[in-house]
Design a protein around this motif. Structure first.
Motif, PDB file in Angstrom:
ATOM      1  N   TYR A  50       0.834  -1.206   0.000  1.00 18.92           N
ATOM      2  CA  TYR A  50       0.000   0.000   0.000  1.00 18.92           C
ATOM      3  C   TYR A  50       0.871   1.259   0.000  1.00 18.92           C
ATOM      4  CZ  TYR A  50      -3.057   3.635   1.844  1.00 18.92           C
ATOM      5  OH  TYR A  50      -3.731   4.813   2.049  1.00 18.92           O
ATOM      6  N   LYS A  51       1.899   1.263   0.857  1.00 19.80           N
ATOM      7  CA  LYS A  51       2.788   2.428   0.913  1.00 19.80           C
ATOM      8  C   LYS A  51       3.574   2.582  -0.388  1.00 19.80           C
ATOM      9  CE  LYS A  51       2.154   4.313   4.897  1.00 19.80           C
ATOM     10  NZ  LYS A  51       1.773   5.709   5.024  1.00 19.80           N
ATOM     11  N   LEU A  52       3.968   1.473  -1.017  1.00 18.59           N
ATOM     12  CA  LEU A  52       4.656   1.556  -2.304  1.00 18.59           C
ATOM     13  C   LEU A  52       3.736   2.144  -3.376  1.00 18.59           C
ATOM     14  CD1 LEU A  52       6.791  -1.694  -2.683  1.00 18.59           C
ATOM     15  CD2 LEU A  52       7.582   0.668  -2.570  1.00 18.59           C
ATOM     16  N   ALA A  53       2.468   1.756  -3.353  1.00 15.72           N
ATOM     17  CA  ALA A  53       1.510   2.298  -4.323  1.00 15.72           C
ATOM     18  C   ALA A  53       1.322   3.795  -4.109  1.00 15.72           C
ATOM     19  CB  ALA A  53       0.177   1.569  -4.208  1.00 15.72           C
ATOM     20  N   ARG A  54       1.244   4.225  -2.866  1.00 13.17           N
ATOM     21  CA  ARG A  54       1.109   5.662  -2.586  1.00 13.17           C
ATOM     22  C   ARG A  54       2.342   6.424  -3.034  1.00 13.17           C
ATOM     23  NH1 ARG A  54      -1.310   7.539   2.898  1.00 13.17           N
ATOM     24  NH2 ARG A  54      -0.780   9.419   1.795  1.00 13.17           N
ATOM     25  N   TRP A  55       3.512   5.853  -2.771  1.00 12.27           N
ATOM     26  CA  TRP A  55       4.753   6.494  -3.195  1.00 12.27           C
ATOM     27  C   TRP A  55       4.798   6.611  -4.710  1.00 12.27           C
ATOM     28  CZ3 TRP A  55       8.761   3.711  -5.793  1.00 12.27           C
ATOM     29  CH2 TRP A  55       9.881   4.480  -6.082  1.00 12.27           C
ATOM     30  N   TRP A  56       4.457   5.534  -5.433  1.00  8.56           N
ATOM     31  CA  TRP A  56       4.503   5.550  -6.891  1.00  8.56           C
ATOM     32  C   TRP A  56       3.489   6.546  -7.454  1.00  8.56           C
ATOM     33  CZ3 TRP A  56       7.941   3.991 -10.236  1.00  8.56           C
ATOM     34  CH2 TRP A  56       7.589   4.013 -11.588  1.00  8.56           C
ATOM     35  N   ASN A  57       2.305   6.593  -6.855  1.00 11.69           N
ATOM     36  CA  ASN A  57       1.279   7.529  -7.303  1.00 11.69           C
ATOM     37  C   ASN A  57       1.763   8.970  -7.140  1.00 11.69           C
ATOM     38  OD1 ASN A  57      -1.171   8.550  -8.177  1.00 11.69           O
ATOM     39  ND2 ASN A  57      -2.093   8.432  -6.155  1.00 11.69           N
ATOM     40  N   ALA A  64       4.363  14.384 -13.707  1.00 13.98           N
ATOM     41  CA  ALA A  64       3.416  14.990 -14.650  1.00 13.98           C
ATOM     42  C   ALA A  64       3.305  16.492 -14.407  1.00 13.98           C
ATOM     43  CB  ALA A  64       2.055  14.325 -14.529  1.00 13.98           C
ATOM     44  N   ARG A  65       3.302  16.887 -13.149  1.00 15.72           N
ATOM     45  CA  ARG A  65       3.225  18.306 -12.808  1.00 15.72           C
ATOM     46  C   ARG A  65       4.460  19.053 -13.307  1.00 15.72           C
ATOM     47  NH1 ARG A  65       2.301  18.632  -6.779  1.00 15.72           N
ATOM     48  NH2 ARG A  65       4.539  18.585  -6.837  1.00 15.72           N
ATOM     49  N   ALA A  70       7.055  22.645 -17.296  1.00 18.84           N
ATOM     50  CA  ALA A  70       8.088  22.857 -18.317  1.00 18.84           C
ATOM     51  C   ALA A  70       7.457  23.235 -19.652  1.00 18.84           C
ATOM     52  CB  ALA A  70       8.936  21.597 -18.473  1.00 18.84           C
ATOM     53  N   ALA A  71       6.344  22.603 -20.000  1.00 15.70           N
ATOM     54  CA  ALA A  71       5.666  22.942 -21.252  1.00 15.70           C
ATOM     55  C   ALA A  71       5.138  24.379 -21.217  1.00 15.70           C
ATOM     56  CB  ALA A  71       4.527  21.963 -21.512  1.00 15.70           C
ATOM     57  N   GLU A  72       4.622  24.803 -20.072  1.00 19.28           N
ATOM     58  CA  GLU A  72       4.143  26.183 -19.949  1.00 19.28           C
ATOM     59  C   GLU A  72       5.285  27.177 -20.069  1.00 19.28           C
ATOM     60  OE1 GLU A  72       1.990  26.501 -16.301  1.00 19.28           O
ATOM     61  OE2 GLU A  72       0.254  25.413 -17.084  1.00 19.28           O
ATOM     62  N   ARG A  73       6.420  26.882 -19.434  1.00 18.35           N
ATOM     63  CA  ARG A  73       7.578  27.771 -19.548  1.00 18.35           C
ATOM     64  C   ARG A  73       8.063  27.843 -20.995  1.00 18.35           C
ATOM     65  NH1 ARG A  73       9.104  25.164 -14.816  1.00 18.35           N
ATOM     66  NH2 ARG A  73      10.539  23.825 -15.961  1.00 18.35           N
ATOM     67  N   ARG A  74       8.097  26.700 -21.675  1.00 21.87           N
ATOM     68  CA  ARG A  74       8.529  26.673 -23.067  1.00 21.87           C
ATOM     69  C   ARG A  74       7.581  27.488 -23.944  1.00 21.87           C
ATOM     70  NH1 ARG A  74       7.541  21.575 -24.511  1.00 21.87           N
ATOM     71  NH2 ARG A  74       8.756  20.922 -22.739  1.00 21.87           N
ATOM     72  N   ARG A  75       6.273  27.344 -23.726  1.00 19.74           N
ATOM     73  CA  ARG A  75       5.289  28.089 -24.506  1.00 19.74           C
ATOM     74  C   ARG A  75       5.412  29.589 -24.263  1.00 19.74           C
ATOM     75  NH1 ARG A  75       0.453  30.094 -23.338  1.00 19.74           N
ATOM     76  NH2 ARG A  75       0.413  29.039 -21.336  1.00 19.74           N
ATOM     77  N   GLU A  76       5.586  29.989 -23.003  1.00 22.68           N
ATOM     78  CA  GLU A  76       5.750  31.409 -22.695  1.00 22.68           C
ATOM     79  C   GLU A  76       7.022  31.962 -23.334  1.00 22.68           C
ATOM     80  OE1 GLU A  76       5.643  31.666 -18.470  1.00 22.68           O
ATOM     81  OE2 GLU A  76       3.484  31.296 -18.364  1.00 22.68           O
ATOM     82  N   HIS A  77       8.088  31.174 -23.323  1.00 25.65           N
ATOM     83  CA  HIS A  77       9.335  31.609 -23.949  1.00 25.65           C
ATOM     84  C   HIS A  77       9.151  31.789 -25.453  1.00 25.65           C
ATOM     85  CE1 HIS A  77      13.607  32.060 -24.596  1.00 25.65           C
ATOM     86  NE2 HIS A  77      13.573  31.090 -25.502  1.00 25.65           N
ATOM     87  N   GLU A  78       8.454  30.862 -26.083  1.00 26.50           N
ATOM     88  CA  GLU A  78       8.193  30.975 -27.523  1.00 26.50           C
ATOM     89  C   GLU A  78       7.320  32.186 -27.835  1.00 26.50           C
ATOM     90  OE1 GLU A  78       6.487  27.246 -28.580  1.00 26.50           O
ATOM     91  OE2 GLU A  78       8.401  26.180 -28.442  1.00 26.50           O
TER      92      GLU A  78
END
Length: 107
Positions: A50-57, A64-65, A70-78
């Protein structure tokens, strides 16, 4: 720094391993669920998983965050790098200056 869920998962799994080894070496040892012939080590294994699943999640959510940030920073830079297209000046659409009186009289 290690995540507390990962540390607790390792501790639960080590506890399960220790309990299994102890019960394997001494069949009369304690650590059995009362009324059943099931080791408490299995409960420790479940808690560790259970703790491993929470850690992986949490780890995948954080990755993902970071990717979104990074995608937002790249878009703003462009967007900052793009040159604005020059437009032809048209006084009809210049609302910053009040109309001149001779323009009003022409109407």
């Amino acid at each position: 720094m290690l995540d507390p869920n990962f540390i607790m998962a390792i501790l639960w799994l080590l506890g399960a391993l220790a309990l299994f080894v102890w019960q394997w070496r001494d069949p009369n040892a304690r650590g059995w669920i009362i009324g059943a012939n099931i080791s408490l080590g299995w409960l420790f294994v479940l808690l560790g998983l259970y703790k491993l699943a929470r850690w992986w999640n949490w780890r995948s959510y954080a990755a993902a965050r970071r990717a979104v940030a990074a995608a937002e920073r790249r878009r703003e830079h462009e967007m900052r790098q793009q040159q604005p297209t020059p437009t032809e000046y048209n006084p009809t659409f210049d609302f910053n200056n009040p109309p001149r009186p001779e323009d009003e009289a022409a109407r």
